[in-house]
Design a protein around this motif. Structure first.
Motif, mmCIF file in Angstrom:
data_model
loop_
_atom_site.group_PDB
_atom_site.id
_atom_site.type_symbol
_atom_site.label_atom_id
_atom_site.label_comp_id
_atom_site.label_asym_id
_atom_site.label_seq_id
_atom_site.Cartn_x
_atom_site.Cartn_y
_atom_site.Cartn_z
ATOM 1 N N LYS A 128 41.189 44.758 35.438
ATOM 2 C CA LYS A 128 42.068 43.658 35.026
ATOM 3 C C LYS A 128 43.396 44.249 34.576
ATOM 4 N N TRP A 140 44.157 42.167 25.625
ATOM 5 C CA TRP A 140 43.038 41.339 26.053
ATOM 6 C C TRP A 140 42.247 40.872 24.835
ATOM 7 N N GLU A 144 38.282 37.762 27.774
ATOM 8 C CA GLU A 144 38.754 38.473 28.961
ATOM 9 C C GLU A 144 37.921 39.732 29.214
#
Length: 260
Positions: A128, A140, A144
């Protein structure tokens, strides 16, 4: 505390790993070919059997022993192999853009409930990215992080599940037998083929027919090791000898030992 710790919202690898069992279970249930038994508390219950053993020598309950008592075919296990961030710079014309990339890699495996051997395994990795700038620093949150974890586990499970189905089907054709191990000094720890399977008295542990190595240990007593062939159900009674014996006494006792 490193800056990386705050970048991932204070999430630790231990915290992520603790929540992974639910995600792995969900993927196996979705496969719709297995019946899933979630009894992670069962080994802690078995540990109560060892309360009479000195804390220093008290063994942890074996997942193998617990799995057989629950009559399951395989035990699922997983590992968080890596959990890290890295920086990536991308040139876009006159502008240079920086991204921070989160990478998370997991491994999942299925272990035979009879002998602990690996039936199937899979590995998954997920990433990510967030964009960083001189004026804005992104991070994050836990949601997430769990999304990335879930993606990696889904990839790993998709690799493992077909292998597991095929291997379980083939293993069911192998002959099995029940092994009972008793000793003259309870409780003594019992290892079969290098794996702790319980303590004496241990009754009707299921194993495969064939050659095996049995090891019985107890603090203050001589360790007994024996290689033997299992062709059917067998009961073994192990005399335990104190270590404070002369070399001649030990030799005479071991020579007389009958573990057929």
């Amino acid at each position: 505390v490193s800056a990386e710790f705050f970048l991932v919202g204070g999430t630790t690898s231990e915290g992520l790993a603790a929540k992974a069992a639910h995600m792995l279970a969900r993927n196996v249930v979705d496969a719709d070919i297995f019946t899933l038994v979630d009894r992670r508390d069962f080994t802690s219950q078995l540990d109560k059997e060892f309360l009479g053993v000195d804390q220093e020598f008290r063994p942890r309950a074996s997942f193998l022993h617990a799995a057989q008592m629950l009559r399951v075919d395989a035990v699922l296990a997983g590992s968080l192999l890596s959990f890290s961030t890295s920086n990536e710079q991308v040139n876009r014309g006159a502008n240079e853009v920086e991204f921070t990339k989160l990478s998370l890699r997991v491994a999942v495996r299925a272990l035979d409930a009879v002998d602990g051997s690996i039936l199937a395994m899979g590995e998954g990795v997920a990433h990510k990215k967030v964009r960083q700038s001189a004026s804005t620093t992104s991070s994050w949150g836990e949601d997430e992080m769990l999304e990335v974890m879930s993606e990696a586990i889904t990839i790993a499970a998709a690799e493992m599940v077909p292998q597991l189905n095929n291997r379980i089907a083939s293993r069911k054709e192998r002959d099995r037998a029940n092994l009972t191990v008793l000793s003259t000094e309870d409780p003594a720890m019992v290892e079969l083929d290098g794996m702790l399977v319980g303590t004496t008295p241990m009754e009707n542990l299921q194993t495969y027919v064939g050659d095996h190595i049995l090891r019985v240990t107890k603090p203050g007593f001589t360790t007994i090791t024996k290689r033997f062939l299992i062709t059917g159900d067998v009961k073994i009674t192990t005399p335990m000898f104190r270590e404070k014996l002369t070399a001649l006494e030990k030799k005479e006792m071991i020579e007389k030992l009958d573990m057929q």
